[in-house]
Structure formats: C-alpha cells, structure tokens
Write an enzyme that holds these catalytic residues in place. Structure first.
Site, PDB file in Angstrom:
ATOM      1  N   LYS A  80       0.452  -1.013   0.061  1.00  0.00           N
ATOM      2  CA  LYS A  80      -0.293   0.280   0.029  1.00  0.00           C
ATOM      3  C   LYS A  80       0.839   1.763   0.013  1.00  0.00           C
ATOM      4  O   LYS A  80       1.861   1.043   0.508  1.00  0.00           O
ATOM      5  CB  LYS A  80      -0.988   0.137   1.407  1.00  0.00           C
ATOM      6  CG  LYS A  80      -2.071   1.079   1.859  1.00  0.00           C
ATOM      7  CD  LYS A  80      -2.434   0.723   2.272  1.00  0.00           C
ATOM      8  CE  LYS A  80      -3.578   1.856   2.738  1.00  0.00           C
ATOM      9  NZ  LYS A  80      -4.279   2.617   4.407  1.00  0.00           N
ATOM     10  N   SER A 155      -8.891   2.023   3.295  1.00  0.00           N
ATOM     11  CA  SER A 155      -8.365   2.845   1.982  1.00  0.00           C
ATOM     12  C   SER A 155      -7.174   1.577   1.562  1.00  0.00           C
ATOM     13  O   SER A 155      -6.632   2.255   0.852  1.00  0.00           O
ATOM     14  CB  SER A 155      -8.085   3.565   3.030  1.00  0.00           C
ATOM     15  OG  SER A 155      -6.747   3.028   3.879  1.00  0.00           O
ATOM     16  N   SER A 179     -10.076  -0.714   6.774  1.00  0.00           N
ATOM     17  CA  SER A 179      -9.524  -0.130   5.551  1.00  0.00           C
ATOM     18  C   SER A 179      -8.205  -0.843   5.215  1.00  0.00           C
ATOM     19  O   SER A 179      -8.220  -1.940   4.278  1.00  0.00           O
ATOM     20  CB  SER A 179      -7.997   0.743   5.749  1.00  0.00           C
ATOM     21  OG  SER A 179      -8.921   1.636   6.013  1.00  0.00           O
TER      22      SER A 179
END
Length: 471
Positions: A80, A155, A179
C-alpha cells in the site's frame, strides 16, 4: 500449478523444488498486472527493474540449494502506498505531496525483504486514507474487479484488487477503521487486522499523528489469497522494533493448537443500528454453522453498546490523535472544508470530496470535545464487556459491511455503516476477514472473525474453518 491462485506455501514448494523460478513467477505476475490494471487501477507505481534484479538473485540462492533460505524467498508482493518503500512514492494520495518519495523502508517492508519477498510496486489509496472509496487526485479511482462500476473499498483498495485478480500473491495494507477488511470483503480476499500494538507502524504515512494509545488503533496487516497465507505474513511482520512507542510485548499463539470443539462463537449479524441485507446475514449464519459443526458452542447474547460503534470509534480516535485530520491534509495550515468545497464546485479543487467530507466531520466532532470523552468512556466499557465475554476461547462473527460492494459514491448515503469494522480498531481486537460466498449479484460476501486482544491465532483458526466451508 496456477501461479495466479497458488498459496504462499504452494509457491514456496515450487520454488524450492525447482519447478518454478522466481524470475518466471515475477514475470507471470507482472503480466497479470499489465492485463488487469487498465481496468482496476490498483498498481500506481512499479519497481519492476529492481524486482527483476532481486528475482535473479533469489534464483541464484535457490539453485544453490541453501537449506536456510528465508521463508518468502523469491515470492513477489505489493505494498500500500502509505507504507514506506525506499525510492517509491509515498504521497498519501494528497495532491500537494505528489513528488514525495520514501527515503527508507517501513519496518514491515524491511522485514518482508529480509524474509526474501520481492516487492513489485505500490498500490492505490484514498486521499488521506479515511474513506472506503479508493480515489485521489494523483492516481485516480480504483475499481472493483467484479464490477468496475463499484468501489474496491478503502483505504487499502489497491491491495484488495491486486490480490483478488491474482496480480500479486499477497500485499500489505493498513487499517484504522476497516481499511484492510473492507477492501478484502468487497474484492473477495482474506485480510487480517492484527491486535493493536502487535505490528509496528514505523514508516507509515502520516507519522506522528497519533498518541501511543491511538497508534494501537492503526494496524498494518496482510491481504492474501488464503487464511494460512495471512498467518504466514503476520508472523514475519509482527513484533517490537524499538521505534514505535505504540507497540506492546505480545506473543503470537499457534492456530494449529486451537480446538474448535471448545470454541465459543458469538454471531452478531448486525450492530443494532445499520440493518444488513439478507445475504449478508446468511453469510454470518452459514459461518456460524460451519464452526458449530466442528463442535463449537454458540452464544446468542447481544452487546447493546455496539449500536454506538461509530461514535465510539470517532470519540476514541479523536482522543488518540495529536495532529487533526485537517492539519494532516492541509499544505499551509489546516484544510478548510468550506473553502475546498467551493474550489471543488468551481473546478479548481485540490482535494477529493471524501477528504473534504471527513475534514468537516472532524471539525464538527472537535467542536464538542465532551462528546469524545463521553464515547471514549463508553468504548472502554464496551472493550471490558467484550473481553470478559470472549476470554481466550471466544470469537465474534460480524459483517464487514451491511451490503456487498456499493456502486461508486453510494457509500456517502450510509456514512455510519463503517462502524461494523471501525469499532474493532478502537477495541484493539484482532480480526480476520474471510470470504464467505457470493451475493445475489455475484459479488463477494465476507465475515469478520474477531477475538480479544492477543488472540490473533484464534481468529485465524476459526477463519480457516469458515474458509474451508464457504470460501
């Protein structure tokens, strides 16, 4: 062997036997990324040149037959964008940070590299991270791999689509309100949110935003193809690093020692506030039955304080924050939601609507500090109540969301639904999200398996059973 669906254990065996090479494995996954990325937009910055060099070096070690090879030798992965990878962008999806590059590896990335993993690149995120729609003004929008008109979640939405499409064997995400688990659920993968304080956040954007207690609400964890893969990665990234003061001296248990016949299961099909769809409820019922068939005992009590899960999360996160969300996103002072909304309407926007929306919510909450204290107190009561009920042999089964992946923008219609995941962040509980079949539209369904702090091995063991029955 299908390299795009194989587990880490299967890839390990193939690499060590010589049936596959690290270079070939890497090229297969790069080819998949190049095939799917124009549609899903999950990968935003690659490091293919360095990855190819690292794969060639891994092949040298594998060919010499070393017996002490690190566990992930030659296996590719993605990370990420919030998590620092030296030389890779680390913008946080914030437009004024578009030229920011990580100067060092985050602790978890360093540990993966030491374990032999090969990082192919970094994946997309929402601006600032506090929303379940992965979109920002630098990289654009990430789409759900099952239906591009729907959100991938956030996210860690880029990681969700990369794992779901077979483009990476595993990835690292982070989770302060769902997330990891929401993208995993929407995309149909496994995701594990570790116990707060088990995995270091050193090198995660933005650093210095949270107090030591608040730092335990944010956790880095894996998104994977199988539950066992999540456990493999968790063991590598867990443990104190001497830098993150939110860490706790926790010892991982062993899921292989868990006797499911002695497990106590608390099926909570809804949170008493945001009603769930019938197929979501059915997934919880089927997961409960899978554990019950192994001898587990079902406890149907309810926990009324969960109804205020969103307020508890918001209040406790506010109390655990040093730098507010508007300050974190603003370039020269705190972001002003009214000013930025007017810019957005007139075509000169510098921030996404989701970021502006969350900054406005943050400012409203900050204007009534007594509410944060009130719900923090209620949250601590709920934590004690849940841990007393769960002990060291209980798990909660809970939806990750009240419906499958919504269409783009539709999540704004139901802003309190993320409480289904967020409440467990401020409880600091470990949670494994496991796939549990498909909805009537053919979209993935999931189940969260939560347990008391430090019982990550328990959620993994229960999720294994559910995966076997439904995944």
């Amino acid at each position: 062997m299908d390299w795009n669906t194989a587990s880490i254990q299967e890839l390990q065996a193939g690499l060590r036997s010589g049936a596959i090479s690290s270079s070939a494995l890497l090229e297969a996954h790069i080819a998949t990324i190049e095939k799917v990325n124009p549609t899903v937009n999950g990968m935003v910055a690659d490091r293919y040149a360095r990855a190819r060099s690292e794969a060639a070096a891994a092949d040298e070690r594998l060919q010499h037959g070393h017996t002490d090879l690190p566990p992930l030798t030659g296996i590719p992965c993605t990370i990420k964008e919030f998590i620092g990878v030296e030389g890779q962008p680390q913008t946080g999806g914030v437009l004024w940070r578009r030229d920011e590059v990580a100067t060092r590896d985050a602790t978890v990335v360093q540990r993966l590299k030491e374990a032999g993993a090969i990082i192919m690149g970094t994946t997309n995120i929402p601006e600032g991270g506090l929303w379940l729609e992965t979109y920002n003004a630098i990289y654009g929008r990430t789409n759900n791999p099952w239906d591009s008109a729907r959100t991938s979640g956030g996210s860690s939405g880029g990681e969700g689509v990369m794992v779901a499409t077979g483009a990476t064997p595993f990835g690292l995400g982070s989770d302060v309100g769902g997330s990891i688990r929401i993208p995993a659920a929407f995309c149909g993968t496994v995701g594990h949110k570790p116990t707060g304080g088990l995995v270091p956040n050193t090198g995660h954007y933005p650093e210095g935003m949270l107090t030591p207690e608040g730092g335990r609400f944010l956790t880095v964890g894996p998104l994977t193809r199988t539950v066992d893969d999540a456990w493999t990665v968790l063991q590598i990234i867990a443990g104190e690093d001497g830098k993150d003061d939110a860490m706790r001296p926790l010892t991982l248990g062993n899921p292989d020692t868990v006797d499911l016949s002695k497990l106590r299961v608390f099926p909570l099909a809804w949170n008493l506030r945001s009603r769930v769809r019938g197929d979501v409820r059915l997934a919880i019922e089927q997961a409960t039955s899978a554990l019950e068939e192994q001898g587990a005992t079902v406890d149907t009590r309810e926990f009324p304080k969960l109804k205020r899960g969103f307020e508890i999360w918001s209040g406790m996160l506010s109390e655990g924050t040093v730098v507010s969300y508007p300050h974190a996103l603003g370039q020269n002072g705190p972001l002003n939601p009214l000013v930025e909304l007017s810019r957005l309407w007139t075509g000169f926007g510098r921030h996404t609507f989701a970021a502006i929306f969350m900054c406005a919510a943050d400012r409203i909450a900050a204007s009534v500090p007594s509410l944060a204290k009130k719900y923090t107190a209620i949250g601590r009561e709920l934590q004690a109540e849940l841990e007393d009920a769960l002990g060291d042999d209980g798990v909660i089964l809970h939806p990750p969301y009240n419906r499958p992946a919504p269409r783009h923008w539709d999540a704004f219609r139901t802003p309190f639904v993320p409480a289904y995941t967020a409440v467990f962040n401020v409880m600091e509980f470990p949670v494994t999200q496991v796939p549990a079949g498909f909805s009537q539209e053919g979209l993935p369904l999931g189940v969260q398996v939560a347990a008391a702090r430090g019982q990550d091995h328990l959620t993994i063991a229960a999720a294994r059973c559910i995966e076997h029955a439904l995944g």
